[in-house]
Design a protein around this motif. Structure first.
Motif, PDB file in Angstrom:
ATOM      1  N   THR A   1      28.255  24.210  65.788  1.00 21.60           N
ATOM      2  CA  THR A   1      28.462  24.100  67.227  1.00 21.60           C
ATOM      3  C   THR A   1      29.657  23.201  67.507  1.00 21.60           C
ATOM      4  OG1 THR A   1      27.082  22.127  67.516  1.00 21.60           O
ATOM      5  CG2 THR A   1      25.959  24.263  67.543  1.00 21.60           C
ATOM      6  N   ALA A   2      30.145  23.258  68.746  1.00 22.79           N
ATOM      7  CA  ALA A   2      31.247  22.372  69.134  1.00 22.79           C
ATOM      8  C   ALA A   2      30.825  20.908  69.025  1.00 22.79           C
ATOM      9  CB  ALA A   2      31.701  22.694  70.558  1.00 22.79           C
ATOM     10  N   TYR A   3      29.546  20.633  69.300  1.00 20.85           N
ATOM     11  CA  TYR A   3      29.043  19.268  69.156  1.00 20.85           C
ATOM     12  C   TYR A   3      29.193  18.794  67.712  1.00 20.85           C
ATOM     13  CZ  TYR A   3      26.673  19.995  73.670  1.00 20.85           C
ATOM     14  OH  TYR A   3      26.386  20.249  74.982  1.00 20.85           O
ATOM     15  N   GLU A   4      28.850  19.660  66.756  1.00 22.03           N
ATOM     16  CA  GLU A   4      28.930  19.301  65.346  1.00 22.03           C
ATOM     17  C   GLU A   4      30.377  19.103  64.905  1.00 22.03           C
ATOM     18  OE1 GLU A   4      24.913  21.545  63.665  1.00 22.03           O
ATOM     19  OE2 GLU A   4      26.764  22.690  63.951  1.00 22.03           O
ATOM     20  N   VAL A   5      31.266  19.938  65.412  1.00 27.83           N
ATOM     21  CA  VAL A   5      32.685  19.797  65.082  1.00 27.83           C
ATOM     22  C   VAL A   5      33.226  18.486  65.656  1.00 27.83           C
ATOM     23  CG1 VAL A   5      34.988  20.781  65.356  1.00 27.83           C
ATOM     24  CG2 VAL A   5      33.034  22.288  64.935  1.00 27.83           C
ATOM     25  N   ALA A   6      32.865  18.189  66.901  1.00 27.52           N
ATOM     26  CA  ALA A   6      33.325  16.944  67.527  1.00 27.52           C
ATOM     27  C   ALA A   6      32.799  15.729  66.767  1.00 27.52           C
ATOM     28  CB  ALA A   6      32.867  16.893  68.981  1.00 27.52           C
ATOM     29  N   GLN A   7      31.561  15.806  66.312  1.00 29.83           N
ATOM     30  CA  GLN A   7      30.986  14.690  65.550  1.00 29.83           C
ATOM     31  C   GLN A   7      31.734  14.490  64.240  1.00 29.83           C
ATOM     32  OE1 GLN A   7      26.850  15.183  64.334  1.00 29.83           O
ATOM     33  NE2 GLN A   7      26.512  12.986  64.511  1.00 29.83           N
ATOM     34  N   ALA A   8      32.071  15.587  63.564  1.00 32.61           N
ATOM     35  CA  ALA A   8      32.826  15.484  62.321  1.00 32.61           C
ATOM     36  C   ALA A   8      34.209  14.903  62.572  1.00 32.61           C
ATOM     37  CB  ALA A   8      32.935  16.858  61.666  1.00 32.61           C
ATOM     38  N   LEU A   9      34.837  15.308  63.662  1.00 29.37           N
ATOM     39  CA  LEU A   9      36.175  14.824  63.983  1.00 29.37           C
ATOM     40  C   LEU A   9      36.182  13.341  64.342  1.00 29.37           C
ATOM     41  CD1 LEU A   9      37.623  17.815  66.029  1.00 29.37           C
ATOM     42  CD2 LEU A   9      38.488  16.939  63.854  1.00 29.37           C
ATOM     43  N   SER A  10      35.030  12.809  64.731  1.00 25.03           N
ATOM     44  CA  SER A  10      34.969  11.389  65.091  1.00 25.03           C
ATOM     45  C   SER A  10      35.271  10.492  63.890  1.00 25.03           C
ATOM     46  CB  SER A  10      33.588  11.042  65.652  1.00 25.03           C
ATOM     47  OG  SER A  10      32.587  11.121  64.647  1.00 25.03           O
ATOM     48  N   GLN A  11      35.184  11.054  62.681  1.00 26.25           N
ATOM     49  CA  GLN A  11      35.524  10.291  61.482  1.00 26.25           C
ATOM     50  C   GLN A  11      37.043  10.166  61.307  1.00 26.25           C
ATOM     51  OE1 GLN A  11      32.861   8.957  59.841  1.00 26.25           O
ATOM     52  NE2 GLN A  11      31.744   9.952  61.517  1.00 26.25           N
ATOM     53  N   VAL A  12      37.789  11.051  61.989  1.00 18.09           N
ATOM     54  CA  VAL A  12      39.246  11.068  61.897  1.00 18.09           C
ATOM     55  C   VAL A  12      39.890  10.545  63.179  1.00 18.09           C
ATOM     56  CG1 VAL A  12      41.269  12.568  61.622  1.00 18.09           C
ATOM     57  CG2 VAL A  12      39.195  12.998  60.271  1.00 18.09           C
ATOM     58  N   ILE A  13      39.329  10.927  64.305  1.00 20.72           N
ATOM     59  CA  ILE A  13      39.863  10.556  65.622  1.00 20.72           C
ATOM     60  C   ILE A  13      39.214   9.252  66.070  1.00 20.72           C
ATOM     61  CG2 ILE A  13      40.132  11.269  68.017  1.00 20.72           C
ATOM     62  CD1 ILE A  13      41.686  12.978  66.029  1.00 20.72           C
ATOM     63  N   THR A  14      39.990   8.218  66.233  1.00 19.65           N
ATOM     64  CA  THR A  14      39.444   6.907  66.597  1.00 19.65           C
ATOM     65  C   THR A  14      39.850   6.463  67.998  1.00 19.65           C
ATOM     66  OG1 THR A  14      41.333   5.777  65.582  1.00 19.65           O
ATOM     67  CG2 THR A  14      39.401   6.184  64.192  1.00 19.65           C
ATOM     68  N   GLY A  15      40.926   7.021  68.534  1.00 20.65           N
ATOM     69  CA  GLY A  15      41.406   6.576  69.846  1.00 20.65           C
ATOM     70  C   GLY A  15      40.772   7.312  71.004  1.00 20.65           C
ATOM     71  N   LEU A  16      40.192   8.477  70.736  1.00 20.25           N
ATOM     72  CA  LEU A  16      39.572   9.290  71.781  1.00 20.25           C
ATOM     73  C   LEU A  16      38.059   9.263  71.632  1.00 20.25           C
ATOM     74  CD1 LEU A  16      41.939  12.406  71.512  1.00 20.25           C
ATOM     75  CD2 LEU A  16      41.991  10.648  73.298  1.00 20.25           C
ATOM     76  N   SER A  17      37.360   9.317  72.751  1.00 25.28           N
ATOM     77  CA  SER A  17      35.902   9.335  72.715  1.00 25.28           C
ATOM     78  C   SER A  17      35.409  10.712  72.269  1.00 25.28           C
ATOM     79  CB  SER A  17      35.331   9.019  74.099  1.00 25.28           C
ATOM     80  OG  SER A  17      35.635  10.071  75.005  1.00 25.28           O
ATOM     81  N   ASP A  18      34.124  10.790  71.905  1.00 25.71           N
ATOM     82  CA  ASP A  18      33.545  12.069  71.495  1.00 25.71           C
ATOM     83  C   ASP A  18      33.648  13.105  72.613  1.00 25.71           C
ATOM     84  OD1 ASP A  18      32.958  10.952  69.085  1.00 25.71           O
ATOM     85  OD2 ASP A  18      30.781  10.865  69.384  1.00 25.71           O
ATOM     86  N   SER A  19      33.450  12.672  73.856  1.00 24.72           N
ATOM     87  CA  SER A  19      33.516  13.611  74.978  1.00 24.72           C
ATOM     88  C   SER A  19      34.949  14.089  75.192  1.00 24.72           C
ATOM     89  CB  SER A  19      32.979  12.961  76.261  1.00 24.72           C
ATOM     90  OG  SER A  19      33.760  11.829  76.630  1.00 24.72           O
ATOM     91  N   GLU A  20      35.924  13.204  74.960  1.00 18.68           N
ATOM     92  CA  GLU A  20      37.324  13.611  75.084  1.00 18.68           C
ATOM     93  C   GLU A  20      37.707  14.600  73.978  1.00 18.68           C
ATOM     94  OE1 GLU A  20      39.509   9.776  77.156  1.00 18.68           O
ATOM     95  OE2 GLU A  20      38.941   9.639  75.043  1.00 18.68           O
ATOM     96  N   VAL A  21      37.207  14.361  72.774  1.00 20.95           N
ATOM     97  CA  VAL A  21      37.450  15.309  71.683  1.00 20.95           C
ATOM     98  C   VAL A  21      36.815  16.649  72.007  1.00 20.95           C
ATOM     99  CG1 VAL A  21      36.979  15.830  69.255  1.00 20.95           C
ATOM    100  CG2 VAL A  21      37.685  13.530  69.929  1.00 20.95           C
TER     101      VAL A  21
END
Length: 250
Positions: free
Chosen positions: A84-104
């Motif tokens: 799901t998009a939620y799962e992808v966003a959660q995985a990306l949170s390990q790489v993306i640090t400046g943007l919030s999960d909702s912004e991703v």
């Protein structure tokens, strides 16, 4: 797990991406643009905060979502294929640090301008043939329900489905079986009398766990060998399945 499909069925549920829509043709162009946009957005936030900006951020993002930047295609084991998009966003949170999960997550929400669904060959004709043969049809996807409905409307097939269930419809996401069971209940068809057609192991596992007949198609990223151990049968695409099922040419 190939087996006969001659026992009468009454309903057919379809996954969306990779099943009704060609996965690579639909999502690869969008993904390449999304990765570039997300990298630019993250770099801008980090630079403004005076933090170090990774030079290979786009490749880190691509690796996280399982996308081959050089070839412009999703890898077979990409999280985006069945997650799901939620799962992808959660995985990306390990790489993306400046943007919030909702912004991703906002970057992962395609607009009609950024993504155009590409249907698999002879799709509408195949679906209309199923309706004429008396089958009741539904969609169970790991995409958001409202997004799925928009995509079906974009390609003028929404009226062919009696139910559309997404990962946010209150039944969880595949491979959990509850979405499939909810769709069958809406159609008033017992699970054993229902086919579930999909391109990923998540789809087929959900079908098995729901007590439905799992059908694999090769319009996603998985190979026949990938799907064969869970599918009752694997077909080239939806039209191939319908030709087999109705014994009539399209």
């Amino acid at each position: 797990m190939t087996q006969t499909l001659n026992k009468p069925a009454k309903a057919i549920l379809f996954d969306k991406d990779g099943t009704l829509f060609d996965f690579q043709k639909t999502w690869a162009p969008w993904a390449a643009a999304m990765i570039a946009d997300l990298a630019r957005g993250e770099k801008a936030v980090l630079a403004k905060a005076g933090q170090a900006v990774p030079q290979d951020l786009d490749r880190q993002i691509a690796h996280t979502v399982g996308f081959d930047l050089d070839n412009g295609a999703f890898q077979a084991d990409s999280l985006a294929v069945a997650g799901t998009a939620y799962e992808v966003a959660q995985a990306l949170s390990q790489v993306i640090t400046g943007l919030s999960d909702s912004e991703v997550l906002d970057y992962l929400m395609p607009s009609k301008m950024s993504m155009t669904p590409v249907v698999v060959p002879q799709l509408k004709q195949a679906l209309e043939g199923l309706k004429q043969a008396g089958f009741r049809l539904g969609v169970v996807t790991n995409d958001f329900e409202h997004v799925a409905r928009e995509h079906l409307e974009q390609v003028n097939i929404s009226e062919l489905f009696e139910v559309v269930i997404g990962c946010d419809s209150g039944h969880g996401a595949k491979p959990a079986p509850e979405g499939c069971l909810a769709a069958a209940a809406h159609l008033a068809v017992p699970a054993p009398d229902t086919y579930m057609v999909g391109d990923s192991l998540h789809d087929l596992e959900a079908a098995q766990r729901a007590g439905m007949r799992p059908i694999g198609v090769l319009t996603g990223t998985a190979s026949r060998d990938d799907l064969a151990h869970l599918a009752a049968h694997v077909f080239a695409d939806v039209a191939d399945f319908v030709r087999f099922l109705t014994k009539s040419p399209l």
